[in-house]
Design a protein around this motif. Structure first.
Motif, short mmCIF file in Angstrom:
data_model
loop_
_atom_site.label_atom_id
_atom_site.label_comp_id
_atom_site.label_asym_id
_atom_site.label_seq_id
_atom_site.Cartn_x
_atom_site.Cartn_y
_atom_site.Cartn_z
N THR A 24 58.48 42.73 44.46
CA THR A 24 58.82 41.52 44.43
C THR A 24 58.08 40.92 42.83
O THR A 24 58.86 39.92 42.41
CB THR A 24 58.41 40.49 45.57
OG1 THR A 24 56.82 40.69 45.59
CG2 THR A 24 58.78 40.61 46.76
N ARG A 25 57.35 41.62 42.39
CA ARG A 25 56.84 41.12 41.15
C ARG A 25 57.60 41.90 39.82
O ARG A 25 58.08 41.17 39.10
CB ARG A 25 55.37 41.63 41.04
CG ARG A 25 54.61 41.62 39.71
CD ARG A 25 54.10 40.28 39.42
NE ARG A 25 53.33 40.24 38.02
CZ ARG A 25 53.51 39.44 37.50
NH1 ARG A 25 54.22 38.26 37.52
NH2 ARG A 25 52.72 39.59 36.27
N PHE A 26 58.06 42.87 39.97
CA PHE A 26 58.52 43.75 38.89
C PHE A 26 60.10 43.57 39.19
O PHE A 26 60.65 44.03 38.06
CB PHE A 26 58.08 44.99 38.57
CG PHE A 26 56.71 45.04 38.45
CD1 PHE A 26 55.92 44.21 37.51
CD2 PHE A 26 55.70 45.64 39.08
CE1 PHE A 26 54.59 44.15 37.07
CE2 PHE A 26 54.38 45.84 38.83
CZ PHE A 26 53.92 44.88 37.88
N LYS A 27 60.68 43.65 40.24
CA LYS A 27 62.21 43.89 40.65
C LYS A 27 62.84 45.04 39.96
O LYS A 27 63.78 44.94 39.26
CB LYS A 27 62.50 42.48 40.18
CG LYS A 27 62.21 41.41 41.10
CD LYS A 27 62.81 39.73 40.32
CE LYS A 27 62.28 38.82 41.14
NZ LYS A 27 60.91 38.74 41.82
N LYS A 28 62.13 46.46 39.96
CA LYS A 28 62.58 47.44 39.20
C LYS A 28 62.37 48.42 40.32
O LYS A 28 61.30 49.26 40.38
CB LYS A 28 62.04 47.79 37.97
CG LYS A 28 62.28 46.76 36.85
CD LYS A 28 61.71 47.22 35.53
CE LYS A 28 61.97 46.10 34.68
NZ LYS A 28 61.61 46.70 33.21
N PRO A 29 63.33 48.68 41.31
CA PRO A 29 62.88 49.39 42.28
C PRO A 29 62.99 50.95 42.01
O PRO A 29 62.07 51.84 42.61
CB PRO A 29 64.02 49.29 43.39
CG PRO A 29 65.11 48.61 42.66
CD PRO A 29 64.32 47.94 41.65
#
Length: 191
Positions: A29-34
């Motif tokens: 949720t913080r970085f949005k880079k799965p």
């Protein structure tokens, strides 16, 4: 193959609602880079669980005997009780990536947070029980990925699919079954 299957199942269920899964949700949720988060989880888990399975393997070699079989059995039963205790993400605040990037931040965070965690301790116990570093580490890593990939992609919604209370009860029952199985094996050595 039994060690791979049991290790995967135990850790996949025990990981649901665990602090490392909550960390995965926070990072997602913080970085949005799965993708870099998933690869960071994979690398950290491979390293951590290979070390844990190796420790279990060595401990089983060094402490081979009847009392050690009972210790392994009791450790699984203790894990059953521990699985019922909810984890909290209070210590994880999803702080900024800084100069390390998402992958390295995830790898370091997961490796450190997994230290002393119930899935790491379960990996040590499974390594001792099955006396297999490769299959146990592969199984526990697969279990971690099965639990954490959906958490990364679904974020907070993943924890609402099944109430964590029931997941913890399921994990506790699996650990208890492994403990009972180990007690039966230890008791059979008395004959």
């Amino acid at each position: 193959m039994e060690s791979l299957f049991v290790s995967t199942l135990v850790v996949a269920i025990a990981e649901i609602g665990d602090k490392t899964q909550l960390l995965a949700i926070i990072l997602a949720t913080r970085f949005k880079k799965p993708v870099p988060i998933i690869f960071g989880i994979l690398v950290a888990t491979l390293a951590n669980h290979a070390l844990a399975a190796t420790a279990g393997y060595w401990v089983a070699d060094l402490l081979n005997g009847q009392w050690f079989k009972w210790a392994i059995a009791l450790s699984f039963i203790a894990m059953a009780a521990w699985a019922l205790i909810p984890d909290k993400a209070d210590d994880e605040d999803g702080s900024a990536v800084g100069r390390y990037g998402v992958f390295l931040t995830t790898t370091i965070a997961f490796f450190l947070v997994e230290m002393g965690d119930k899935t790491q301790i379960a990996t040590v116990a499974l390594g001792a029980k099955f006396h297999s570093i490769f299959w146990v580490a592969a199984g526990t890593t697969l279990g971690m990925m099965l639990a954490n990939i959906p958490a990364v992609y679904l974020g907070e919604a993943a924890t609402k699919i099944v109430p964590l209370k029931y997941v913890r009860i399921g994990a506790a029952l699996i650990f208890l079954a492994l403990g009972i199985w180990a007690v039966v094996e230890a008791a059979s050595l008395f004959r």
